[in-house]
Design a protein around this motif. Sequence first.
Motif, short mmCIF file in Angstrom:
data_model
loop_
_atom_site.label_atom_id
_atom_site.label_comp_id
_atom_site.label_asym_id
_atom_site.label_seq_id
_atom_site.Cartn_x
_atom_site.Cartn_y
_atom_site.Cartn_z
N CYS A 111 0.84 -1.20 0.00
CA CYS A 111 0.00 0.00 0.00
C CYS A 111 0.87 1.24 0.00
O CYS A 111 1.65 1.47 0.91
CB CYS A 111 -0.89 -0.02 1.23
N THR A 112 0.72 2.06 -1.04
CA THR A 112 1.67 3.17 -1.20
C THR A 112 1.43 4.30 -0.23
O THR A 112 2.30 5.12 -0.05
CB THR A 112 1.62 3.70 -2.64
N TRP A 113 0.25 4.40 0.35
CA TRP A 113 0.07 5.50 1.29
C TRP A 113 0.25 5.05 2.73
O TRP A 113 0.13 5.84 3.64
CB TRP A 113 -1.26 6.21 1.09
N CYS A 114 0.51 3.75 2.91
CA CYS A 114 0.79 3.29 4.27
C CYS A 114 2.28 3.07 4.49
O CYS A 114 2.80 3.31 5.57
CB CYS A 114 0.07 1.98 4.56
N MET A 115 2.95 2.61 3.45
CA MET A 115 4.38 2.36 3.58
C MET A 115 5.11 3.60 3.07
O MET A 115 4.87 4.03 1.95
CB MET A 115 4.81 1.15 2.75
N VAL A 116 5.98 4.14 3.88
CA VAL A 116 6.72 5.31 3.42
C VAL A 116 7.74 4.87 2.37
O VAL A 116 8.25 3.75 2.40
CB VAL A 116 7.45 6.00 4.58
N ASN A 117 8.01 5.76 1.46
CA ASN A 117 9.02 5.53 0.42
C ASN A 117 8.77 4.29 -0.41
O ASN A 117 9.70 3.62 -0.82
CB ASN A 117 10.43 5.42 1.03
N ASN A 118 7.55 3.97 -0.63
CA ASN A 118 7.29 2.84 -1.51
C ASN A 118 7.32 3.34 -2.96
O ASN A 118 6.49 4.13 -3.36
CB ASN A 118 5.93 2.23 -1.19
N PRO A 119 8.29 2.86 -3.71
CA PRO A 119 8.47 3.44 -5.05
C PRO A 119 7.59 2.79 -6.11
O PRO A 119 7.70 3.13 -7.27
CB PRO A 119 9.94 3.15 -5.33
N TYR A 120 6.74 1.90 -5.71
CA TYR A 120 6.04 1.12 -6.74
C TYR A 120 4.59 1.53 -6.89
O TYR A 120 3.70 0.69 -6.98
CB TYR A 120 6.12 -0.37 -6.41
N GLU A 121 4.32 2.82 -6.93
CA GLU A 121 2.92 3.24 -6.97
C GLU A 121 2.19 2.73 -8.21
O GLU A 121 1.07 2.25 -8.12
CB GLU A 121 2.83 4.76 -6.92
N GLU A 122 2.86 2.80 -9.36
CA GLU A 122 2.19 2.35 -10.59
C GLU A 122 1.82 0.88 -10.52
O GLU A 122 0.75 0.47 -10.93
CB GLU A 122 3.08 2.61 -11.81
N GLU A 123 2.76 0.11 -9.95
CA GLU A 123 2.49 -1.33 -9.83
C GLU A 123 1.32 -1.58 -8.90
O GLU A 123 0.47 -2.43 -9.17
CB GLU A 123 3.73 -2.06 -9.29
N PHE A 124 1.30 -0.83 -7.82
CA PHE A 124 0.23 -1.03 -6.85
C PHE A 124 -1.11 -0.67 -7.49
O PHE A 124 -2.10 -1.36 -7.32
CB PHE A 124 0.48 -0.19 -5.61
#
Lengths: 746, 301
Positions: free
Chosen positions: A390-403
């Motif tokens: 989850c891109t808004w729960c994990m900081v610095n998650n670079p995989y927004e498009e994948e999510f």
Amino acid sequence: MQRRRSSRARKQPLHAHHKSQNDLSAWQKGGTIHSEKSLQSHQSANDQKYDSEGESLEQALSYFEKVQDCAALKKKSVPQKHLDAVESTALKHGLPPEGFEILLHVVLSGKFADTVNIRLLKSLIPASVIPEDSVVKAVSWLCVSKCSGNVELLFLKWMITMFDFIDHKEQLHALYGIFFSFLQDERMCPYICHLLYLLTRKEHVKPFRIRRLLELQARMGMQSHLQALLSLYKLFCPEQVTITLPGKMKTYFKNSEGPWKAAITAIRQKNQGPSSLFQTVFLGTAQPQSRKRKWNAQLVIPASSANTNNLEEDREKKCLYLYSTNESFPLEQLHTFPQLLQNIHCLEFPSQMGSVITNPLLLHYMNCVRDESIYLRLYYWMGQMLQEECTWCMVNNPYEEEFKSFLQTVYKAECFLQEGFSACEEFLYKTLPLWDGFCCRSEVLGLLSWIPLSSFSDIKSYLYDPLAQLFFTSSIYFKCSVLESLKELLQNWLNCNAIQVDLESSSLNTTLSGLVNGVAELVRFVGWISTVGLRLENNSTLLLYFTLDFYETVCDMYLKYNLPLLIMLPAGVFYPALLSMDSVNLNQLCYIMYRYRTNLVAAKENELCKKQMLQFKFSDQTYKVYNQYIIAMVGCLWTSSAFQKDIHPQGLRMDDELLSKTAVKELKNSFNIVYHPAMMGYSIQFLQQLCPDDTTFNFRLIKGKKWNWYLEYLYTQGLKGLKVFIESSISRVSQDSWSKAGNVEA
Amino acid sequence: MAEEAPEDGAVRTLPSLRRLSRALPFGRSHGRLGVSSSGRHIVPALCSQEKADPQKTAFLLRKAWTLYSVTPLYRFRRCRLRDYARLLGAFIAAEKQKGLAVEVGVELDIKVALSSLADLRGSELDQDALLVQHFTCLPLFLTHGPESYTSLVGSWFQKTFDCCFRRLAISPLNLSWMVAMWAGCKLDRAASAVELIFSVPCLAQPLDISYAIHPEDAKALWDTVQKTPGEITQEEVDVFMDCLYAHFHRHFKIHLSAAKLVKVSTAIASAHCDGIVKILHSQYLPGVLMLLTELAISQIQ
């Protein structure tokens, strides 16, 4: 053998010359349906041509069948004529089933020189099917190796290419061991591997064969054809052999096309339209990944692959089950819906359940199998995946498009199944309070529309509260998207219920009251946020449109979804719509009020008849509010008395004194269908058409007959909602008189 | 039970030592958002497991284990450990020599041993309680060794038992629980210092602060804080940490509460927030594993 004889009996033997000619011409006509529309003369010319071609093919086949004296013919005396006849017919129309036995016999018995054999082999193109017998006989010729190595290889290639055209394959399967023994021939090995690849079934995979293949592998090293066969063996018996294919491999059999493919495609297209016979070799086990990620990266949706965790004991147990057979159909081979139907009794879910969400066939299968473990496996997997990525729960998650694309995949699967995943529901409850309303917006709102209606009572604190907070603080576009998503949520609940009512009418009472409460809570929630939202956005037309769209579903719940519940739209939505500046919303409001009326009348009738299946009384409050709205509407649009007659506490009623202070002329009728700001455009256009020369726009002209003309004009402009509203809720004394009277019936 | 992979025991899976506290299916029965209550008592089994044979579990000690949580295993059978070992061995061999097939069950230069450590079972009841429908819950996975092996073994488990592996990070809150619990444990021999390492956030250069306390002082402090022996509450842990912070502030004028606790070390065990744990004392091995198992369970819910 039995079957062979009967097929012979059905078909005329070729020796009977004139009869078999009939056969051939019948076959040819079957193949030329497409030319039926051509001109008569043209057709007869064609027929003649075919007949003569058929004759020469007939003669050729008969010649080749009778050829005995090989020694004499091995040199030069091959009748070029017959060879040409076979070749030209084959390339144009394909050969009839009867031809294959004769020609294969000739080719593989080594009667002629190689050049002839190869030319014949190359022209073995089927018009329809190839009889299995002819192939089996040819294989027996192959075993005695009368022909040259080149012919043998070309024959194998031919078999591989034509595999799908062979009408039956049982006898060929029985010859599996024979084919397998050819593996030791190094030249034939790649082709034999391919053939075995096409033939292998689970029962063919035996330890001694595995060992033989491993020996070959040890001797010949990494060969793609051996890898392909071995990985098929692994697919069937993972507990006996295992192999990991290198990631980049694409083709496993380089030789698969041969010289026939173009001709087959051409003939097929001519006879039946485009063919889908050539399926690519499957082997979906090694799925290329776009980016290198960690081995336990959650976002990689596993490839569908047969369950490897089936040791012997499991299988023994399964034999006891009614529908389980010894053979299971490997998922890697499942490509079409008919395959699914044929093998549905021996399918197994993939080793990693997550892969079903990208596979429509498996989703179909999932719909058929109601095993709780399926849902649990999906639940565990999806829950971890959503949490971890989850891109808004994990900081610095670079995989927004994948999510994002993962959420889309999940949403599509939910739409396909017409059912929400519980892991998604929990995910939304957990993360909505942290969501910014921006990241993956349409995906999150899509998932939201599939939240299942449950008896879970905290939906307010987990869903409505965080959603309201986002709604009030976000842009108008977000507000519209939320309303749309909630409309879909409502429809999904209603649809699911409609299905459930059909299925299990016994447990109706419990589920129904739960549903009614849940739906009522949702409708009230939307009433509240849309009232506040319209105020915040200055009664924006766009927002009003989405709000009314929601109520289009609400006003029809009783009749369309059989739900004993009707909730009126709040005054905070009704009045902005009634006084709206644009005709689309006004027209929609008219339609909604018409549907409310129809539903309420039906409910009242059912109540009176007492034969209603669902004993449910709508509250008097609903009728009361409906009547108040109708009075206001008719007063506004028709009788020009809204300021006097509106009795709703939040309504338009105003004292004459106060009104006179506004100093507006024509005040009373300023919201009727002529003067209403949403309708002014129509009345102006109507006047222009009525008296093109008059530029003063005398609206007072619209009365009497012209009032009726004006109504007709409005209806032709697409205001269907207004039409049904006026026709149902306003009773007019006479069609001709222009007396305007509101009559509220419900 | 522990899973042991390549020769020098690179990867091990440890069992769930306590039964799942609630039914997992659809996790909707209670407290779906997994809000942890403020008061929990974890300690009961922390002290003394008389029956444990120190020899058999000695390999677990004094190694840095990387923690993973694992969702319930589908169709896992305890009686099949030997088959699994064969399959896993062949799988690793096939992965190592990509493209060459491997026969399952033949002599390979890779050996896999899967074994069950009865000593680590929390109680007699546990084994049966582990089964949730068709699933087996072994929520904690510990690995020690090269990442390449970890990934092979992990992906084999994921493929074979349809489970998900996730790194198990330890939050500062849980680290403070650990240090409080472990500081209070009685030890028969001279113990090493209790050490807390803090990292100061938002600095251009990383700055770590190490805070070491004499074990007897730490125990004395904890004993004054704890009200009921055998039970710990969040409040007590907070008081304990606040005392340590106040002491530090008095001497160095630094508010440690504003920094992030990244690692704690005691004579019992040490734990890093990235999810790496070293267990030092065999007597407390089951207790530590139990605590970690609980953390893993909360991550998979």
